[in-house]
Design an enzyme around this catalytic site. Structure first.
Site, PDB file in Angstrom:
ATOM      1  N   CYS A 137      83.579 -71.220  32.309  1.00 37.51           N
ATOM      2  CA  CYS A 137      83.973 -70.652  31.003  1.00 37.51           C
ATOM      3  C   CYS A 137      82.753 -70.547  30.085  1.00 37.51           C
ATOM      4  O   CYS A 137      81.799 -69.866  30.411  1.00 37.51           O
ATOM      5  CB  CYS A 137      85.099 -71.486  30.395  1.00 37.51           C
ATOM      6  SG  CYS A 137      85.876 -70.746  28.930  1.00 37.51           S
ATOM      7  N   LEU A 138      82.752 -71.225  28.944  1.00 36.07           N
ATOM      8  CA  LEU A 138      81.616 -71.176  28.035  1.00 36.07           C
ATOM      9  C   LEU A 138      80.350 -71.703  28.710  1.00 36.07           C
ATOM     10  O   LEU A 138      79.240 -71.233  28.432  1.00 36.07           O
ATOM     11  CB  LEU A 138      81.932 -71.970  26.767  1.00 36.07           C
ATOM     12  CG  LEU A 138      80.834 -72.110  25.713  1.00 36.07           C
ATOM     13  CD1 LEU A 138      80.271 -70.756  25.311  1.00 36.07           C
ATOM     14  CD2 LEU A 138      81.361 -72.860  24.497  1.00 36.07           C
TER      15      LEU A 138
END
Length: 600
Positions: free
Chosen positions: A334-335
Site C-alpha cells: 500500500c503506502l
C-alpha cells in the site's frame, strides 16, 4: 381463570431486578463522567460547521435535480408503482400465496441473513420496503446530470452512508433477531448493549469508538507478531527487524518488506497460520521488515523524504552491514509500495542498483481514479485537516481509522452496532480486527504532502513534478523486474487504478489479481484454500481487457510470487542468524515501536 403472567410465558422472562438496578446506576455515573469530560475538551475547540464540505455538494445536486422535474417525477412514479406491488404481494402472502419478491436482497448481504426476513410476511415487507427506498434514493442521486465529478462522488458516497444507516437491521423494533433475543433474555441484551455503548464512549473519550473484537485475547509479541527475530537497527522513524531462519540455506538476496505506516507491520505476521513473514522465512528468504514508529508531535516535521532516507535507504545500509549483501528483493505494501516506487525512481536517477526486484502489494502510483478515498480529499477538507494537524503535529490515528471503516460501513460499523449494542453480545476475538483497531498517527508534514501532491494533484505520475532528496522523480525510469498484486474488491486501492503502473514502469512487469479485498486478498496463505487469483502474461493498456484475457487459478497467489522472485535470482548461501553480521541485536522481535498504541 387466572390471568397469564408475563413470566409464565415460555419465551418471555423479566430481567433480573438486581441487574437492572446495577446497570442503571452505572449508566448514570458513567454517563455523567463521559459527558462532562467531552464538554470540557470541546470548550476550547473551534467549531467547524461543515468540515467534510458535504453541504455544498448536496445543494448543487438538489438545484440540478429540481431543474429537471420530469426525471424526478418519473423516478417517483416508478417507486410508488413498486411500492403498490409490494403492498399487493404482502396481502397475497397473508392469504397463503407465494408471489415473487418485488426486490431481492444481495445473497452476500449479511444484514438479512436471519430466516425471518424471508419467512415472516411483516419482516419481508419491511426489508423490501427498505430496499425499494434505498434503490430510489440512489437512482435519483445517480441520475443528476452536470455535477462536477468530485461533487457527484461525494453525494453518491454520503447517500449510501445514509441508506446504510437507515437499514431496518440497525433498529430494535425492526430487527427480528434482536426482538427474539430481547424476548428470550427479558431485555438483558439491551442492558448489556447499553453497558457496551458506555464503555465504547469511554474508550473514545466522548466519541463513539466501537469495539470490534475482544482485544483482551491478543497481545503483540505473545500470540500475534510472534515470528522469531531480532531488532538489528533503529532510528527516529523505524526499527529494522531481521527474522531468524528456518532453513539450512537461504536465497542470496535478502528480502526487505516495507509496510504502510498508516497501519502496523504485523498485518503480515498475525498468527503463524496466516503470517506472510513466517511463510517467506520458510521459503528460504532472509527477511527484514521495517516497523515504523507511531509518531507524536516531536516528529511533526518529518516528511516523505525522511521516510525515504530513514526508511528505505537506512534499511539498505543496515542490511548490507548485517549480511554483506549489496542487492535485495523489496516488497512495499500500500503506502509502503508508493514509497518504494518513489524511492526506486530516485535510485534510478542516481544509478543506485541495490534493489534488484520490487513487489507491490495493492499499491497506487497513479491517483487519477483513487476510489472512494477521494471523497475525503478536496481543498476545503484538506485545509481543515491541515489546521488540525498543525495544532497537534500529527493526524490522530482514530480519524484515519474512521475514514477507512466508512468505506465498508455495513461490515465495519453497523454490524458491530447490532452485535454489541442491540444483541448485547461480546465481540468475537479476531486477530485482523484487533490489528485494524490498533491505529497509528501520521506526521503533519508527511501527511499533508502525501494527500496534496499525490491524491489531490496526482504529481507522482507526472515525470519530474516531484523533487525529493535532490532528484526529480520519474517512475518511468524504474527498469527492474516488478511484481504487482492487486485485489478485485479493494475499496482503498482500486485494482484498475493500481493496474496503471503496468504502463508506467520501464522494466518487465507481472500483474496478478487476487479475489477479495485490500487485506484478505493479500493475507491469504496457501493452506487456507481460500480466494482465487487471475494471471495474464499480456499487459494491454485497458485493465478490463487484461481481465477478459486472464486465467483464474484457485487458491493463494503466494506460490506464484515465490516462483517469480526465485526466477530472478536462485543463488543460495548458508542461513544467516541475526547478530552474526556487523549489527548487534537491540531487542527481540517485534520490538518496542510496534507496541506504542495511540490513546486519542
Amino acid at each position: 381463570m387466572d390471568q397469564e403472567k408475563p413470566q409464565d410465558h415460555p419465551q418471555f422472562r423479566l430481567p433480573d431486578p438486581a441487574l437492572v438496578t446495577r446497570t442503571m446506576s452505572e449508566v448514570a455515573e458513567r454517563g455523567q463522567r463521559i459527558v462532562t469530560d467531552f464538554l470540557r475538551r470541546q470548550a476550547d475547540a473551534e467549531a467547524v460547521p461543515d468540515p467534510l464540505n458535504i453541504g455544498g455538494a448536496f445543494l448543487d445536486m438538489t438545484a440540478r435535480l429540481m431543474a429537471n422535474p420530469a426525471r424526478l417525477m418519473q423516478a417517483q412514479l416508478g417507486f410508488w408503482q413498486d411500492y403498490l406491488t409490494l403492498w399487493q404481494n404482502t396481502a397475497r402472502r397473508i392469504m397463503g400465496e407465494t408471489p415473487a419478491p418485488v426486490i431481492a436482497e444481495d445473497p452476500r448481504d449479511r444484514r438479512f441473513k436471519d430466516d425471518a426476513w424471508r419467512e415472516n410476511e411483516v419482516f419481508d415487507f419491511i426489508k423490501q420496503s427498505y430496499l425499494l427506498s434505498a434503490r430510489y434514493f440512489q437512482t435519483v442521486v445517480g441520475s443528476v446530470e452536470g455535477l462536477e465529478p468530485k461533487a457527484a462522488q461525494k453525494v453518491d458516497f454520503y447517500t449510501r452512508q445514509f441508506v446504510d444507516a437507515m437499514s431496518p437491521s440497525n433498529f430494535l423494533l425492526t430487527n427480528p433477531e434482536v426482538l427474539r433475543r430481547t424476548a428470550e433474555t427479558g431485555g438483558e441484551n439491551l442492558l448489556k448493549g447499553l453497558s457496551h455503548l458506555l464503555a465504547d464512549l469511554e474508550r473514545g473519550k466522548g466519541r463513539l469508538r466501537i469495539r470490534m473484537t475482544d482485544d483482551s485475547k491478543f497481545k503483540v509479541g505473545q500470540n500475534i507478531a510472534v515470528t522469531p527475530g531480532k531488532v538489528v537497527y533503529q532510528n527516529d522513524l523505524m526499527q529494522l527487524i531481521q527474522y531468524a531462519p528456518s532453513t539450512g540455506t537461504v536465497l542470496k538476496r535478502p528480502l526487505l518488506i516495507l509496510p504502510p505506516w498508516i497501519n502496523k507491520f504485523y498485518i503480515l505476521d498475525l498468527r503463524p497460520r496466516n503470517s506472510f513473514i513466517r511463510w517467506a522465512v520458510e521459503q528460504g528468504h532472509t527477511v527484514f521488515v521495517v516497523s515504523w514508529v507511531n509518531p507524536d508531535e516531536h516528529l511533526a516535521r518529518k516528511g516523505f523524504d525522511d521516510y525515504m532516507q530513514e526508511g528505505i535507504y537506512d534499511a539498505l545500509t543496515a542490511i548490507e552491514q548485517a549480511t554483506g549483501e549489496t542487492e535485495v528483493n523489496a516488497i512495499g505494501y500500500c503506502l509502503g509500495g508508493t514509497l518504494l516506487a518513489t524511492t526506486l525512481a530516485h535510485m534510478a536517477a542516481r544509478g543506485d542498483t541495490r534493489i534488484a526486484t520490487a513487489t507491490f502489494f495493492v499499491t497506487m502510483t497513479d491517483f487519477e481514479e483513487a476510489g472512494e478515498l477521494g471523497v475525503f480529499i478536496d481543498e476545503e477538507q484538506l485545509h481543515c485537516l491541515e489546521e488540525q494537524m498543525q495544532k497537534r503535529g500529527y493526524l490522530e490515528g482514530r480519524e484515519m481509522a474512521t475514514t477507512f471503516n466508512m468505506l465498508r460501513a455495513n461490515d465495519l460499523i453497523w454490524s458491530f452496532v447490532v452485535n454489541n449494542y442491540l444483541l448485547g453480545q461480546e465481540p468475537f476475538p479476531f486477530d485482523l480486527l484487533y490489528w485494524n483497531d490498533d491505529s497509528t498517527r501520521m506526521p503533519a508534514r508527511m501527511h499533508s504532502f502525501y494527500l496534496r501532491r499525490m491524491y489531490q494533484q496526482n504529481d507522482l505520475v507526472k515525470p519530474g513534478a516531484i523533487e525529493l532528496l535532490g532528484e526529480r522523480i520519474d517512475l518511468r525510469k524504474i527498469r527492474i523486474p516488478c511484481y504487482l498484486i492487486s485485489t478485485r474488491e479493494d475499496h482503498i486501492a482500486p485494482w484498475k487504478s493500481t493496474y496503471r503502473a503496468t504502463q508506467i514502469y520501464g522494466g518487465p512487469v507481472r500483474f496478478v489479481l487476487a479475489a477479495s479485498g485490500h487485506i484478505a486478498g493479500v493475507v491469504n496463505p496457501p493452506d487456507s484454500g481460500k480466494y482465487s487469483h487471475w494471471v495474464n502474461e499480456q499487459l494491454p493498456p485497458d485493465p478490463e481487457a487484461w481481465f477478459q484475457g486472464a486465467t483464474e487459478l484457485s487458491g493463494s497467489w503466494w506460490p506464484d510470487w515465490q516462483r517469480w522472485v526465485t526466477a530472478q535470482g536462485r543463488d543460495q548461501v548458508p542461513a544467516r542468524i541475526p547478530g552474526d553480521g556487523k549489527l548487534v541485536p537491540i531487542e527481540d522481535a517485534p520490538g518496542r515501536y510496534v507496541q506504542v498504541m495511540t490513546t486519542d
